[in-house]
Design an enzyme around this catalytic site. Structure first.
Site, short mmCIF file in Angstrom:
data_model
loop_
_atom_site.label_atom_id
_atom_site.label_comp_id
_atom_site.label_asym_id
_atom_site.label_seq_id
_atom_site.Cartn_x
_atom_site.Cartn_y
_atom_site.Cartn_z
N ASP A 295 -59.95 -37.24 60.97
CA ASP A 295 -59.80 -36.74 59.60
C ASP A 295 -60.91 -37.31 58.72
O ASP A 295 -61.17 -38.52 58.72
CB ASP A 295 -58.43 -37.18 59.04
CG ASP A 295 -58.14 -36.53 57.70
OD1 ASP A 295 -57.40 -35.53 57.66
OD2 ASP A 295 -58.67 -37.03 56.68
N HIS B 229 -65.94 -25.42 47.15
CA HIS B 229 -65.44 -25.20 48.50
C HIS B 229 -66.51 -24.74 49.47
O HIS B 229 -66.45 -25.05 50.66
CB HIS B 229 -64.29 -24.19 48.47
CG HIS B 229 -62.95 -24.85 48.38
ND1 HIS B 229 -62.53 -25.52 47.26
CD2 HIS B 229 -61.95 -24.97 49.30
CE1 HIS B 229 -61.33 -26.02 47.48
NE2 HIS B 229 -60.95 -25.70 48.71
N ASP C 66 -67.11 -26.23 52.98
CA ASP C 66 -67.07 -25.43 54.23
C ASP C 66 -68.29 -25.73 55.09
O ASP C 66 -68.20 -25.87 56.31
CB ASP C 66 -67.06 -23.93 53.91
CG ASP C 66 -65.70 -23.48 53.40
OD1 ASP C 66 -64.77 -24.31 53.38
OD2 ASP C 66 -65.57 -22.30 53.03
N GLU D 201 -59.48 -30.52 56.83
CA GLU D 201 -60.62 -31.32 57.31
C GLU D 201 -60.18 -32.23 58.44
O GLU D 201 -60.72 -33.31 58.63
CB GLU D 201 -61.25 -32.14 56.17
CG GLU D 201 -60.39 -32.39 54.97
CD GLU D 201 -59.25 -33.36 55.25
OE1 GLU D 201 -58.17 -32.85 55.64
OE2 GLU D 201 -59.42 -34.57 55.09
#
Ligand code: GH3
Ligand code: MG
Length: 345
Positions: free
Chosen positions: A174, A187, A191, A217
């Site tokens: 993570d 975003h 991405d 993520e």
């Protein structure tokens, strides 16, 4: 046309017809193998999975119609395109053949041009089917396995481990403070970073490892033939590589860290979900201990600093937060190494 689907199984009890068809197909680049009845053909389909079948109707002991029906009930790794070849030419015959699972119908005597043209259609359809299959297996953003496919793969690896008792490890990854990247740059930038990160994980993995985007993520990996110690070493390497990489996101480059939780298969585990849960607990401990680190479930369970408070989950205490995401204008970055004195999130 792709070369990949040019393997054909010819099913006919007449050796002369098989020879004539082979003479038409092989010069056109098709690899041909033969079966003399439906029973043998089913076995070849199960073992070798040819992409295309050209089958006669009337054969003994199993005819082409029964063969088609049984073939469609089998679970094969990919779709098999079936052309039924017969002297029968009535509309009712066509309906029976297609109803049994054939994709196309060709009447004898065979015209070579027509046969090759029909095979070109078959190749187009098989390629599309392959593409759709790939799309259904992948996470659309990163291209690694999606969660549904990962569960299928996990089930297979799990069964293998139950049978052979080889090691199998699961790693949860993570990104630390990922939200900050989205909040600061949007975003799309986030991405972009996720794509680069998945590429980095793939580059560090073996071809036999399985990588999945678990969600957001978070990534989950399955490392066959790897015990917890080996998986821990692998995760340490990845953890260091991620921290040393400058990820680009539009005008900016940023560095970030990730936390890893590692667990290995044990006989007392009941299901894949159970192993996932252990890796998740190890990841949770890594986060609590300050992020940017690898924690193995085995070490957790035996650690002196272990505490079972926290809703029944293990945890370890860290020496203070060390995970970060660091963002600077790209002009600061002359190399792909960590910049000096950046601003911690
Ligand atoms: P922690 O170190 O505790 O893991 O903190 P974090 O910020 O990484 O974790 P948190 O769960 O607070 O936030 C995860 C963020 O990931 C929030 C969400 O907007 C973002 N996210 C989830 N899916 C995507 C995605 O597909 N694209 C992008 N850009 N962001 C995503
Ligand atoms: Mg996170």
């Amino acid at each position: 046309m792709s070369e990949d689907y040019r393997d054909i199984l010819l099913v006919d009890d007449d050796a002369v017809i098989r020879a004539v068809l082979s003479d038409m197909l092989e010069p056109a680049g098709f690899k041909v193998r033969h079966a003399t009845n439906g029973i043998d053909a089913l076995q070849i389909m199960q073992e070798d999975h040819p992409s295309i079948v050209i089958t006669d109707w009337v054969m003994s002991p199993m005819d082409g119609i029964e063969f088609c029906r049984l073939l469609r009930q089998r679970k094969l790794p990919h779709y098999a395109y079936v052309i039924l070849l017969t002297a029968k030419s009535l509309a009712d015959d066509l309906v029976t053949g297609l109803g049994a699972g054939a994709d196309d119908f060709l009447t004898k005597p065979v015209n070579q041009g027509e046969l090759i043209a029909r095979l070109q259609t078959a190749l187009r359809i098989l390629e599309q089917e392959h593409r759709l299959n790939e799309l259904a297996r992948q996470d659309p953003l990163t291209g690694v396995l999606n969660r549904r496919t990962f569960y299928e793969v996990f089930e297979m690896e799990w069964n293998r481990v139950l049978r052979y008792h080889h090691p199998l490890s699961c790693v949860m990854v993570d990104v630390d403070y990922f939200k900050k990247i989205n909040d600061t740059y949007g975003h799309l930038a986030g991405d972009h970073v996720l794509k680069s990160l998945s590429q980095s994980l793939e580059a560090q993995s073996r071809a036999t490892d399985h990588i999945c985007r678990w969600g957001g993520e978070e990534f989950c990996l399955l490392l066959p033939e790897t015990n917890e110690q080996g998986a821990h070493l692998w995760a340490e390497r990845c953890c260091a590589a991620i921290a040393e990489t400058a990820f680009s996101s539009g005008r900016h480059r940023l560095t970030m860290t990730a936390s890893f939780g590692v667990a290995e298969w044990r006989e007392d585990l009941q299901s894949p979900e159970h192993l996932l849960d252990l890796a998740d607990q190890a990841l949770y401990a890594a986060k609590r201990a300050g992020r940017h680190r690898v924690v193995s479930f085995g070490s957790l369970a035996s650690a002196q600093s272990l505490s079972a408070g926290n809703e029944g989950r293990y945890s370890i205490e860290g020496a203070g937060a060390s995970g970060h995401c660091l963002i600077e204008p790209s002009s600061v970055f002359k190399s792909a190494k960590v910049p000096t004195a950046p601003t911690p999130c």
